[in-house]
Structure formats: structure tokens, C-alpha cells
Write an enzyme that holds these catalytic residues in place. Sequence first.
Site, PDB file in Angstrom:
ATOM      1  N   SER A 148      34.529  39.715  40.513  1.00 32.47           N
ATOM      2  CA  SER A 148      34.622  40.568  41.695  1.00 32.47           C
ATOM      3  C   SER A 148      33.917  41.889  41.461  1.00 32.47           C
ATOM      4  O   SER A 148      33.737  42.335  40.318  1.00 32.47           O
ATOM      5  CB  SER A 148      36.093  40.840  42.029  1.00 32.47           C
ATOM      6  OG  SER A 148      36.213  41.814  43.050  1.00 32.47           O
TER       7      SER A 148
ATOM      8  N   TYR B 195      44.981  43.129  40.136  1.00 35.50           N
ATOM      9  CA  TYR B 195      43.920  42.163  40.434  1.00 35.50           C
ATOM     10  C   TYR B 195      42.601  42.677  39.848  1.00 35.50           C
ATOM     11  O   TYR B 195      41.848  41.920  39.208  1.00 35.50           O
ATOM     12  CB  TYR B 195      43.792  41.983  41.943  1.00 35.50           C
ATOM     13  CG  TYR B 195      42.593  41.183  42.385  1.00 35.50           C
ATOM     14  CD1 TYR B 195      42.627  39.794  42.404  1.00 35.50           C
ATOM     15  CD2 TYR B 195      41.428  41.818  42.818  1.00 35.50           C
ATOM     16  CE1 TYR B 195      41.524  39.053  42.821  1.00 35.50           C
ATOM     17  CE2 TYR B 195      40.325  41.098  43.235  1.00 35.50           C
ATOM     18  CZ  TYR B 195      40.372  39.715  43.239  1.00 35.50           C
ATOM     19  OH  TYR B 195      39.275  38.997  43.651  1.00 35.50           O
TER      20      TYR B 195
END
Length: 247
Positions: A140, A153
Site C-alpha cells: 500500500s 494497517y
Amino acid sequence: MKTTGNTILITGGSAGIGLEMARQFVALGNKVIITGRDGERLKKAAVELGNVTAITSDVSNAQSVEDLVNRIKTEFPELNVLVNNAGRADVHNLADSGEKAYEIAAAEFDTNFLSVVRLTEKLLPVLKAQKDAAIVNVSSIVAFAPAQSLPTYSASKAALHSYTKSLRLALRDTAVKVFELMPPLVNTALSAEIGGENGIPPSVLVNDLIDALNTDRFQIHTGQTEDIYRLSLANPAQALLAMNGLS
């Protein structure tokens, strides 16, 4: 890396990015296997896609992973592409998490990082037996600058980014190429809580992945990810502010 004639396993392939990957890889003439925890959603995805094999499997469950690996070895010994796409993200505030930060972090690290290490390790002998093989880890943009709303996360994706670089180095003398797909905000159900409707379509991301596979571009910084990456190198503090909409 060739993009046709492969046998590809995509974890988390029943929705979002994984579903779009499956759609485009099938269209290119690949044999595609998708997995997911939700059996009903997986069946619907298989019907929508048509020519795929759907296997209900939970990457965070050791026995489920063992069953999946055994099935791959038996039914798909020619597997040459592993896409570690399954992910988990929970919005929370570290300053006011109601004493749930640890639980959230444990679940996210299990799915986003530890499960990738486990499945990759177990399937590596299969991949190394092929003449042309690849591992694609979906990390990400937050691996470069964490998002305040997704603190743990972000940390799990930073860990995956580091692991992916180490894995690429370890496999440099083998036929297994290691790619890292680093999406910005993508318009999927997973990102709905953080304004996913403002993100890029999954098709744009997967188009970039296919181009990267064709050209052996191992770190794939789609869209805004490239901007944050460059800013993180030049000015990490400013990159952190930019990621979180701060000045």
C-alpha cells in the site's frame, strides 16, 4: 514476466482488487484460482468470472492454508504465479481506541503480513520448480507514510514492504521474480470507510500491474503512490502530513 499462459493463485480474489485481477488475467488466457473466506461471495465471483477455480480458504487459518497448499500441489503443480492480495483494514484512533488497538493490530498483522510469509514459504517449492514464476505482494501507499486513520494497517503494510524487498533479494538467483503492487486509494468496498469513492478504479491499478509484469518493473507505484514515494524520500515529515491531509 509473461502475462499469458500462467497458472495464477489470487488470495482475496472474490471482490475488489483481487476480483479485477482475476477478470483481467482470465481475459489474457491464464488459468486463475481465487480464494476467499466467504464461500457465498466466492461462488458469486466465480459465476461472474466464468473460467476460474474458486477455493474457500482463510489465509489467517493455519489448517485452511495447509489444505489449500495440498490442493495446489495435487491439482495445480504447474502454479507459477502467487498473488498475495488478501487484506484486512480497520479504521481506529490510537488516542482513543477503547483498548482495542492491540486486538486490531494482531488481526491486521496476521492477515496482511504473517499470512503472506506463511503461504509464500509453503508454495515457494512449487514456484521454484517452474521456468518462469512470480510472487506479487499487494502492499500500500501507506508503507511510505502511515495514515492516521489506519495506524496498525499502515504498520502491517510497512512490514510487508520490508519483507518483500528481502524476499526479492533472497530469490535473485532463481526463476522467481518478486513484485510489489503499492496501490493508492482504490474505489473498493474495503476502502469505503475512508472515502474509497474518491479513489482510482481497480481496473486502472490492475492495468498498471500487467504493464509492470510485462516489463519486469518490480516496485509498482500506481498514481498518487509515486508522488508520496518521492516526497517520502525528499521530506518524510512532509509526506506524512500530505498523506493525512495536513499542512
